[in-house]
Scaffold this motif. Structure first.
Motif, short mmCIF file in Angstrom:
data_model
loop_
_atom_site.label_atom_id
_atom_site.label_comp_id
_atom_site.label_asym_id
_atom_site.label_seq_id
_atom_site.Cartn_x
_atom_site.Cartn_y
_atom_site.Cartn_z
N LEU A 371 1.41 -1.75 2.43
CA LEU A 371 1.75 -0.44 3.17
C LEU A 371 0.45 0.35 2.83
O LEU A 371 0.65 1.57 3.01
CB LEU A 371 3.04 -0.05 2.67
CG LEU A 371 4.11 -0.91 2.56
CD1 LEU A 371 5.17 -0.34 2.01
CD2 LEU A 371 4.56 -1.44 3.99
N SER A 372 -0.64 -0.09 2.46
CA SER A 372 -1.83 0.85 2.39
C SER A 372 -1.94 1.65 3.49
O SER A 372 -2.67 2.79 3.39
CB SER A 372 -3.11 0.04 1.64
OG SER A 372 -3.63 -0.97 2.74
N ASP A 373 -2.16 1.23 4.88
CA ASP A 373 -2.10 1.88 6.07
C ASP A 373 -1.44 3.34 5.99
O ASP A 373 -1.84 4.30 6.70
CB ASP A 373 -2.01 1.25 7.26
CG ASP A 373 -2.90 0.19 7.57
OD1 ASP A 373 -3.95 0.25 6.80
OD2 ASP A 373 -2.65 -0.56 8.51
N LEU A 374 -0.26 3.33 5.24
CA LEU A 374 0.55 4.50 5.33
C LEU A 374 0.15 5.53 4.06
O LEU A 374 1.02 6.57 3.87
CB LEU A 374 2.08 4.20 5.21
CG LEU A 374 2.41 3.50 6.36
CD1 LEU A 374 4.00 2.98 6.31
CD2 LEU A 374 2.25 3.97 7.60
N SER A 375 -0.93 5.20 3.26
CA SER A 375 -1.34 6.11 2.29
C SER A 375 -1.58 7.64 2.78
O SER A 375 -2.21 7.84 3.74
CB SER A 375 -2.57 5.57 1.72
OG SER A 375 -3.17 6.53 0.81
N PRO A 376 -1.01 8.59 1.89
CA PRO A 376 -1.39 9.83 2.21
C PRO A 376 -2.70 10.09 2.25
O PRO A 376 -3.06 11.25 2.72
CB PRO A 376 -0.36 10.83 1.06
CG PRO A 376 0.61 9.71 0.73
CD PRO A 376 0.01 8.53 0.80
N ARG A 377 -3.48 9.48 1.73
CA ARG A 377 -5.08 9.63 1.73
C ARG A 377 -5.49 9.86 2.92
O ARG A 377 -6.77 10.67 3.29
CB ARG A 377 -5.61 8.85 0.76
CG ARG A 377 -5.32 8.77 -0.68
CD ARG A 377 -6.10 7.91 -1.64
NE ARG A 377 -5.57 7.76 -2.91
CZ ARG A 377 -5.90 8.84 -3.94
NH1 ARG A 377 -6.97 9.63 -3.39
NH2 ARG A 377 -5.55 8.70 -5.18
N ARG A 378 -4.97 9.24 3.81
CA ARG A 378 -5.43 9.29 5.25
C ARG A 378 -5.42 10.95 5.76
O ARG A 378 -6.45 11.24 6.68
CB ARG A 378 -4.91 8.43 6.13
CG ARG A 378 -3.30 8.73 6.58
CD ARG A 378 -2.66 7.91 7.41
NE ARG A 378 -1.58 8.31 8.18
CZ ARG A 378 -0.13 8.25 7.46
NH1 ARG A 378 -0.01 7.53 6.53
NH2 ARG A 378 0.91 8.68 8.11
N LEU A 379 -4.69 11.88 5.36
CA LEU A 379 -4.48 12.89 5.92
C LEU A 379 -5.76 13.67 5.31
O LEU A 379 -6.39 14.63 6.18
CB LEU A 379 -3.30 13.73 5.21
CG LEU A 379 -1.74 13.01 5.68
CD1 LEU A 379 -0.59 13.63 5.23
CD2 LEU A 379 -1.76 12.84 7.13
N ALA A 380 -6.06 13.60 3.92
CA ALA A 380 -7.18 14.41 3.52
C ALA A 380 -8.36 13.61 4.23
O ALA A 380 -9.69 14.56 4.17
CB ALA A 380 -7.02 14.26 1.83
N GLU A 381 -8.48 12.53 4.38
CA GLU A 381 -9.74 11.95 4.94
C GLU A 381 -9.79 12.08 6.39
O GLU A 381 -10.76 11.51 6.89
CB GLU A 381 -9.65 10.50 4.60
CG GLU A 381 -9.92 10.09 3.10
CD GLU A 381 -9.76 8.76 2.66
OE1 GLU A 381 -9.35 7.96 3.57
OE2 GLU A 381 -9.80 8.58 1.31
#
Length: 391
Positions: A371-381
């Protein structure tokens, strides 16, 4: 405080699924679930139309759908407590997406992705639609996508209660209360404070507060882009049964599916239409008369004679950035995990997310499903993962 306590803020189906998965995998881990609405009267889990599919635009959601359907088929075994096996009433009915000419190329593109993920889906032209579904008007339709297996609907409230009972049976503790604040030290959250003054220390915190997750984030001085968006559901009675009837998705924004001898239907705003946050949970009867009924009757002429048997309103936990779930740690807070923002799909994604997040918390990696595609880190990046197939 023991050094292995997890506090889950939100006891809907997602919070319960995380709690059950944690306790099953690590019985030594103390799990406390904080839920402000013990009756679940406003819980999205209890007010959902409760369907499951593989026809998404993002591969991670397709995989979650496949995992979830397999889980639901065997839910009686997975969620049995003391020999009592829950019946969640899973019905395999398929989804039928309709597309006008302008949307047909995108449908073909997504179809190839879905097939590559192992989904059984078929593209139908208007003539094929008429043969399969003679009650359907194909005016303005150029192409359709029909799920042939692994899609349907179920008893969402039953699933919520089954996960909750399983979590409690495995030792999770549920606390009736409302999170009112948090204590932080640097990159860690130390405790949750409840409205009644109770302080609960924790090694790890999970935000699974559904449509209220944005407000929980504000208590931590972080912007979780999840907002409460109201959706109305109407129970329809018609003298003309639609046979066979999959879960129908129309370009106008309405959806329709069977529910026993009745039909459930609702309508989501189209891109660019007004969709305010935090509207009161009151059914939008005016919208039914002005928009939904005309659209239904235009696509299914026999529904001109329908009657509304009942109705209700619930909230989508809408991720306003990319309409996709937020699963994993929040950047800058090492022990804060999210399981929210599923934009109307949380009830069907709970089995996969509950298990996946538990694995991430316990081992530092996903084991069953990535499920790593759903990491919240994508928002900051600045890497939004837009889910186009939001209903």
């Amino acid at each position: 405080m023991g050094t292995s306590r997890v506090v889950i803020v939100g006891g809907g189906v997602m919070g319960c699924a995380v709690a059950a998965s944690l306790r099953q995998a690590a019985p030594e881990r103390e799990v406390v679930v904080v839920e402000r609405d013990a009756t679940y009267r406003q819980a999205s889990s209890a007010l959902s139309a409760s369907s499951i599919r593989r026809q998404f635009s993002q591969p991670v959601n397709m995989a979650i759908g496949a995992y979830g359907y397999a889980f639901l088929k065997d839910a009686a075994r997975h969620l049995a407590v003391d020999g009592e096996m829950p019946d969640i009433g899973l019905r395999d009915g398929g989804y039928l997406f309709l597309a006008p000419e302008a949307a047909a190329p995108a449908m073909r593109e997504v179809h190839e992705l879905q097939r590559a993920q192992g989904a059984e889906v078929a593209l139908l032209d208007p003539a094929e639609l008429q043969v399969r579904f003679p009650w359907l008007s194909t005016e303005g339709i150029a192409l359709a996508s029909l799920g042939l297996s692994g899609e349907g609907w179920f008893d969402g409230y039953g699933l919520l209660q089954a996960f909750r009972k399983r979590a409690i049976a495995d030792g999770a503790r549920f606390v009736a209360g409302e999170a009112a604040g948090f204590e932080r030290s640097g990159a860690r959250v130390l405790a949750v404070r409840l409205a009644d003054g109770t302080r609960i220390e924790a090694q790890e915190i999970v935000v699974a507060a559904g449509p209220w997750s944005g407000k929980v984030g504000a208590m931590l001085d972080i912007d979780i882009p999840v907002r409460a968006r109201r959706r109305s559901v109407f129970v329809l009675d018609t003298p003309d049964p639609l046979e066979p009837c999959p879960l129908l998705i129309d370009p106008s924004g309405f959806w329709l599916r069977p529910e026993g001898r009745f039909y459930l239907s609702g309508m989501s705003p189209l891109a660019g239409e007004d969709d305010p946050d935090d509207l009161p949970l009151e059914v939008a009867h005016d919208s039914f008369e002005e928009k939904l009924w005309p659209a239904l009757a235009g696509r299914v002429p026999s529904l001109e004679r329908l009657k509304v048997a009942s109705s209700w309103a619930g909230y989508y936990e809408m991720n306003t950035v990319d309409q996709n779930g937020l699963v994993g740690t929040w950047p800058g807070l090492d022990n804060l995990f999210l399981a929210t923002g599923f934009s109307g799909h949380g009830i069907q994604q709970a089995p996969a997310v509950g298990r996946g997040l538990a694995e991430l918390m316990l081992t530092g990696a996903y084991r069953s499903l990535n499920l790593s595609d759903l990491s919240p880190r994508r928002l900051a990046e600045g890497r939004p993962l837009v889910e186009r197939a939001v209903i």
